[in-house]
Design an enzyme around this catalytic site. Structure first.
Site, PDB file in Angstrom:
ATOM      1  N   ASP A  13       0.882  -1.148  -0.016  1.00 62.15           N
ATOM      2  CA  ASP A  13      -0.077  -0.096  -0.110  1.00 62.15           C
ATOM      3  C   ASP A  13       1.036   1.396   0.147  1.00 62.15           C
ATOM      4  OD1 ASP A  13      -2.084  -1.612   0.241  1.00 62.15           O
ATOM      5  OD2 ASP A  13      -2.115  -1.739   2.369  1.00 62.15           O
ATOM      6  N   GLY A  15       1.587   2.961  -2.488  1.00 65.51           N
ATOM      7  CA  GLY A  15       1.160   3.834  -3.661  1.00 65.51           C
ATOM      8  C   GLY A  15       1.667   3.385  -5.040  1.00 65.51           C
ATOM      9  N   LYS A  16       1.598   2.085  -5.227  1.00 65.73           N
ATOM     10  CA  LYS A  16       2.120   1.426  -6.488  1.00 65.73           C
ATOM     11  C   LYS A  16       1.327   1.956  -7.558  1.00 65.73           C
ATOM     12  CE  LYS A  16       2.260  -2.457  -4.209  1.00 65.73           C
ATOM     13  NZ  LYS A  16       2.228  -2.188  -2.898  1.00 65.73           N
ATOM     14  N   LYS A  18      -1.037   4.281  -7.986  1.00 63.69           N
ATOM     15  CA  LYS A  18      -0.475   5.613  -8.555  1.00 63.69           C
ATOM     16  C   LYS A  18       0.542   5.816  -9.537  1.00 63.69           C
ATOM     17  CE  LYS A  18       0.656  10.300  -7.473  1.00 63.69           C
ATOM     18  NZ  LYS A  18       0.554  11.708  -6.716  1.00 63.69           N
ATOM     19  N   GLY A  40      -4.699  -4.292  -3.546  1.00 66.42           N
ATOM     20  CA  GLY A  40      -5.564  -3.224  -3.977  1.00 66.42           C
ATOM     21  C   GLY A  40      -4.822  -1.788  -4.415  1.00 66.42           C
ATOM     22  N   HIS A  41      -4.571  -1.599  -5.862  1.00 67.49           N
ATOM     23  CA  HIS A  41      -3.842  -0.652  -6.326  1.00 67.49           C
ATOM     24  C   HIS A  41      -4.694   0.495  -6.526  1.00 67.49           C
ATOM     25  CE1 HIS A  41      -0.288  -3.268  -7.223  1.00 67.49           C
ATOM     26  NE2 HIS A  41      -0.437  -3.468  -5.937  1.00 67.49           N
ATOM     27  N   GLN A 223       1.986  -6.176  -3.201  1.00 62.65           N
ATOM     28  CA  GLN A 223       2.446  -6.254  -1.754  1.00 62.65           C
ATOM     29  C   GLN A 223       3.800  -5.290  -1.585  1.00 62.65           C
ATOM     30  OE1 GLN A 223       1.497  -9.463  -3.132  1.00 62.65           O
ATOM     31  NE2 GLN A 223      -0.649  -8.521  -2.791  1.00 62.65           N
ATOM     32  N   THR A 238       3.189 -12.528   2.850  1.00 64.55           N
ATOM     33  CA  THR A 238       2.193 -13.321   1.802  1.00 64.55           C
ATOM     34  C   THR A 238       2.911 -14.378   1.277  1.00 64.55           C
ATOM     35  OG1 THR A 238       0.802 -12.815  -0.002  1.00 64.55           O
ATOM     36  CG2 THR A 238       3.086 -11.724  -0.127  1.00 64.55           C
ATOM     37  N   SER A 298      -7.308  -0.639   0.706  1.00 70.90           N
ATOM     38  CA  SER A 298      -8.103  -0.811  -0.450  1.00 70.90           C
ATOM     39  C   SER A 298      -8.721  -1.845  -0.608  1.00 70.90           C
ATOM     40  CB  SER A 298      -6.977  -0.392  -1.561  1.00 70.90           C
ATOM     41  OG  SER A 298      -6.070   0.468  -1.114  1.00 70.90           O
ATOM     42  N   ARG A 304      -5.406   0.467   8.719  1.00 75.68           N
ATOM     43  CA  ARG A 304      -3.746   0.287   8.741  1.00 75.68           C
ATOM     44  C   ARG A 304      -3.078   0.555   9.949  1.00 75.68           C
ATOM     45  NH1 ARG A 304      -3.887   2.787   2.842  1.00 75.68           N
ATOM     46  NH2 ARG A 304      -4.580   0.768   1.660  1.00 75.68           N
ATOM     47  N   LYS A 330       3.109  10.159  -0.197  1.00 72.34           N
ATOM     48  CA  LYS A 330       2.239  10.426   0.547  1.00 72.34           C
ATOM     49  C   LYS A 330       2.997  11.370   1.988  1.00 72.34           C
ATOM     50  CE  LYS A 330      -1.363   7.801   1.728  1.00 72.34           C
ATOM     51  NZ  LYS A 330      -2.373   6.560   1.944  1.00 72.34           N
TER      52      LYS A 330
HETATM   53  P1  GDP Z   1      -0.849   0.338  -3.524  1.00 75.48           P
HETATM   54  O1  GDP Z   1      -1.385  -1.066  -2.959  1.00 75.48           O
HETATM   55  O2  GDP Z   1       0.536   0.357  -3.392  1.00 75.48           O
HETATM   56  O3  GDP Z   1      -1.064   0.583  -4.850  1.00 75.48           O
HETATM   57  O4  GDP Z   1      -1.377   1.480  -2.588  1.00 75.48           O
HETATM   58  P2  GDP Z   1      -3.117   1.557  -2.058  1.00 75.48           P
HETATM   59  O5  GDP Z   1      -3.812   1.990  -3.254  1.00 75.48           O
HETATM   60  O6  GDP Z   1      -3.345   0.322  -1.583  1.00 75.48           O
HETATM   61  O7  GDP Z   1      -2.822   2.642  -0.895  1.00 75.48           O
HETATM   62  C1  GDP Z   1      -2.375   3.827  -1.241  1.00 75.48           C
HETATM   63  C2  GDP Z   1      -3.430   4.885  -0.903  1.00 75.48           C
HETATM   64  O8  GDP Z   1      -2.923   6.309  -0.861  1.00 75.48           O
HETATM   65  C3  GDP Z   1      -4.641   5.034  -2.159  1.00 75.48           C
HETATM   66  O9  GDP Z   1      -5.584   5.211  -1.326  1.00 75.48           O
HETATM   67  C4  GDP Z   1      -3.936   6.141  -2.671  1.00 75.48           C
HETATM   68  O10 GDP Z   1      -5.008   6.873  -3.395  1.00 75.48           O
HETATM   69  C5  GDP Z   1      -3.403   6.999  -1.651  1.00 75.48           C
HETATM   70  N1  GDP Z   1      -2.221   7.839  -2.101  1.00 75.48           N
HETATM   71  C6  GDP Z   1      -1.205   7.652  -3.010  1.00 75.48           C
HETATM   72  N2  GDP Z   1      -0.266   8.701  -3.122  1.00 75.48           N
HETATM   73  C7  GDP Z   1      -0.555   9.257  -2.163  1.00 75.48           C
HETATM   74  C8  GDP Z   1      -0.059  10.768  -1.738  1.00 75.48           C
HETATM   75  O11 GDP Z   1       0.788  11.094  -2.412  1.00 75.48           O
HETATM   76  N3  GDP Z   1      -0.922  11.311  -0.889  1.00 75.48           N
HETATM   77  C9  GDP Z   1      -1.848  11.002  -0.455  1.00 75.48           C
HETATM   78  N4  GDP Z   1      -2.615  11.779   0.562  1.00 75.48           N
HETATM   79  N5  GDP Z   1      -2.467   9.798  -0.791  1.00 75.48           N
HETATM   80  C10 GDP Z   1      -1.771   9.080  -1.568  1.00 75.48           C
HETATM   81  P1  IMO Z   2      -0.749  -4.070  -2.163  1.00 76.97           P
HETATM   82  O1  IMO Z   2      -0.607  -4.884  -3.721  1.00 76.97           O
HETATM   83  C1  IMO Z   2      -0.858  -4.579   2.165  1.00 76.97           C
HETATM   84  C2  IMO Z   2      -1.078  -8.595   3.682  1.00 76.97           C
HETATM   85  C3  IMO Z   2      -2.160  -9.000   4.473  1.00 76.97           C
HETATM   86  C4  IMO Z   2      -1.529 -10.127   5.487  1.00 76.97           C
HETATM   87  C5  IMO Z   2      -0.397 -10.721   4.618  1.00 76.97           C
HETATM   88  C6  IMO Z   2      -0.969 -12.059   3.979  1.00 76.97           C
HETATM   89  O2  IMO Z   2      -2.173  -3.522  -2.332  1.00 76.97           O
HETATM   90  O3  IMO Z   2       0.162  -3.405  -1.437  1.00 76.97           O
HETATM   91  P2  IMO Z   2      -2.453 -12.716   2.147  1.00 76.97           P
HETATM   92  O4  IMO Z   2      -4.150 -12.550   1.752  1.00 76.97           O
HETATM   93  O5  IMO Z   2      -1.405 -12.265   1.140  1.00 76.97           O
HETATM   94  O6  IMO Z   2      -2.143 -14.142   2.246  1.00 76.97           O
HETATM   95  O7  IMO Z   2      -2.030 -12.067   3.333  1.00 76.97           O
HETATM   96  O8  IMO Z   2      -0.406  -9.855   3.635  1.00 76.97           O
HETATM   97  N1  IMO Z   2      -1.201  -8.100   2.514  1.00 76.97           N
HETATM   98  C7  IMO Z   2      -1.216  -6.743   2.117  1.00 76.97           C
HETATM   99  N2  IMO Z   2      -0.985  -5.607   2.785  1.00 76.97           N
HETATM  100  N3  IMO Z   2      -1.209  -4.202   0.854  1.00 76.97           N
HETATM  101  C8  IMO Z   2      -1.149  -5.487  -0.140  1.00 76.97           C
HETATM  102  O9  IMO Z   2      -1.192  -5.491  -1.217  1.00 76.97           O
HETATM  103  C9  IMO Z   2      -1.166  -6.953   0.585  1.00 76.97           C
HETATM  104  N4  IMO Z   2      -1.542  -8.252   0.204  1.00 76.97           N
HETATM  105  C10 IMO Z   2      -1.432  -8.845   1.330  1.00 76.97           C
HETATM  106  O10 IMO Z   2      -2.903  -8.155   5.237  1.00 76.97           O
HETATM  107  O11 IMO Z   2      -1.084  -9.251   6.511  1.00 76.97           O
HETATM  108 MG    MG Z   3      -2.872  -1.662  -1.967  1.00 77.49          MG
END
Ligand code: GDP
Ligand code: IMO
Ligand code: MG
Length: 423
Positions: A13, A15-16, A18, A40-41, A223, A238, A298, A304, A330
């Site tokens: 999470d 911000g991949k 984005k 969840g991206h 991840q 994971t 996400s 978190r 962020k």
């Molecule tokens: P990912 O799994 O690495 O793609 O990240 P996620 O989408 O799960 O979580 C990142 C969250 O931070 C999302 O809700 C994005 O919209 C948000 N986000 C990304 N970059 C920024 C930033 O620079 N500032 C803020 N405030 N939010 C951001």
């Molecule tokens: P993105 O790609 C954050 C965490 C789960 C749990 C552990 C194992 O959005 O960054 P799993 O379902 O993979 O067996 O869970 O890994 N986890 C993540 N945490 N971002 C993710 O993906 C994650 N994918 C799995 O919360 O702790």
């Molecule tokens: Mg995510």
């Protein structure tokens, strides 16, 4: 003739989504190489917000070929829903998305097994996303899984019954109720039919051909490095290889083609699920990060866990991945902090201090050692150029670059595509 790789350096999470979406115009192919619907991206642009789980984040840009590689575990039901949710964007999925016939399929019973295993662990649960990731990778390594290519076989249903029968015996051992299974299987077989209309190929040929032809390819990690099956905080990880090397095995490309490795990290840390988190905050500062950063999962919506940036952990991730450029995400979430802390080492029970990341079990008793920096304590809303950042933010970036020995070439200051500042 290189393939760049973009990875999360923390616990996911970062911000991949984005950043992949932001960088995509410079690429012709974007490829996911591991993970599955646990990811969840999030992408935000033109006032819309979209969360992708299995579809690569290049999908919203024209002329980008998106690949779901062999290293991914794929839930057909989730993919069908994702594609349906994108209807209004008029994306030609047959043309813009290719799915590896070697990707492993998540079966309905894998999701039930995930739940049964987690329940049986009680307090020691991983906090998995319950998407069936662990059990599916287990079957892949156990050489009994079904793969996307198997969907095209006339006896697919029999193969499914063979493996799901084994799963039923395990579920029976755990006394797990199967009430939901008929509905899940109905959805599953519908999605399998839908899948047959998609572009199912040997993606390793496509990716290698693109690289050889000098087309720009970006591998999108899911991840984060600290959730890696080998190098993460095992067992709270994971089940896939989330590191640069995973891009080779998850796409079928040789290590010699790896070009830039973009490492993404938040200006602080978050983690969702169980496991060690040395800099975790249990006070109002942690609450503030969660609130201002909207730190809720996400994929699962879970809150978190939040804490200060952990430099030993970041150095470790940079080392195992060969990161060549860093992107800090962020930064705006720290706008309202008068002071910012950064963990520079850990104090061990004998009083000594180490800057080695301690990847081992959660029972290691360690105390983070912090350096305190002055916060910028103002909004970054109006900033369009790096040179216009407040001195304290520039100081934060330079301090980190000095410690990490890798340039921070991008700072993200908001979720929207436009809120991206290049150095
Ligand atoms: P990912 O799994 O690495 O793609 O990240 P996620 O989408 O799960 O979580 C990142 C969250 O931070 C999302 O809700 C994005 O919209 C948000 N986000 C990304 N970059 C920024 C930033 O620079 N500032 C803020 N405030 N939010 C951001
Ligand atoms: P993105 O790609 C954050 C965490 C789960 C749990 C552990 C194992 O959005 O960054 P799993 O379902 O993979 O067996 O869970 O890994 N986890 C993540 N945490 N971002 C993710 O993906 C994650 N994918 C799995 O919360 O702790
Ligand atoms: Mg995510």
């Amino acid at each position: 003739m290189k393939m760049d790789v973009l990875l999360g350096l923390q616990w996911g999470d970062e911000g991949k989504g984005k950043v992949v979406d932001y960088l995509a115009p410079a690429y012709e192919m974007v490829a996911r190489f591991q993970g599955g619907p646990n990811a969840g991206h999030t992408l935000e642009f033109d006032g819309i917000k979209h969360v992708l789980h299995q579809i690569p984040s290049g999908i919203f840009r024209n002329n980008i070929h998106n690949i779901i590689g062999n290293g991914v575990v794929l839930d057909p039901v989730v993919l069908k829903k994702e594609i349906e949710a994108l209807k209004k964007f008029n994306i030609d999925f047959r043309k813009n998305l290719a799915i590896s016939k070697k990707a492993t399929i998540i079966l309905p019973t894998h999701k039930l097994l995930d739940a049964a295993y987690e329940k049986s662990k009680g307090e020691k649960k991983i906090g998995s996303t319950l998407k069936g990731i662990g059990p599916t990778y287990q079957d892949k390594i156990g050489r009994v899984a079904l793969r996307v290519g198997d969907m095209l076989a006339p006896d697919f249903k029999e193969r499914y019954l063979d493996i799901s029968d084994r799963h039923r015996s395990i579920l029976d051992y755990y006394q797990y109720k199967l009430n939901d299974l008929p509905a899940l299987e109905g959805e599953f077989f519908d999605a399998v039919e839908f899948f047959k209309s998609l572009n199912l190929v040997e993606t390793e040929f496509e990716v290698n051909a693109a690289i050889r032809a000098g087309r720009k390819v970006l591998a999108e990690g899911a991840q984060g490095s600290l959730l890696d099956i080998d190098f993460g905080s095992y067992p709270f990880v994971t089940s896939s290889s989330t590191m640069t090397a995973g891009a080779c095995t998850g796409l079928g490309v040789p290590p010699s083609v790896i070009g830039e490795v973009f490492g993404i990290f938040k200006a602080y840390c978050t983690r969702v699920g169980s496991g060690p988190f040395p800099t975790e905050l249990f006070n109002e500062e942690g609450e503030q990060m969660r609130r201002d950063g909207n730190e809720f999962g996400s994929t699962t919506g879970r809150a978190r866990r939040c804490g200060w940036l952990d430099l030993p952990a970041l150095k470790y991730s940079i080392m195992i991945n060969g990161v060549t450029q860093l992107f800090m995400m962020k930064a705006d979430v720290l706008n309202n902090f008068e002071q910012i802390r950064v963990c520079t080492g850990y104090e061990l029970p004998d009083g000594s201090v180490t800057d080695h990341y301690l990847t081992g079990s959660s029972d290691e008793v360690i105390k983070p050692v912090y350096k305190t920096l002055k916060g910028w304590n103002c909004s970054l809303d109006e900033v369009a150029h790096y040179k216009d950042f407040p001195d304290e933010l520039i100081n934060y970036v330079e301090f980190l670059e000095n410690e990490l020995n890798v340039p921070i070439n991008m700072v993200s200051v908001g979720p929207d595509r436009k809120k991206t500042i290049l150095k």
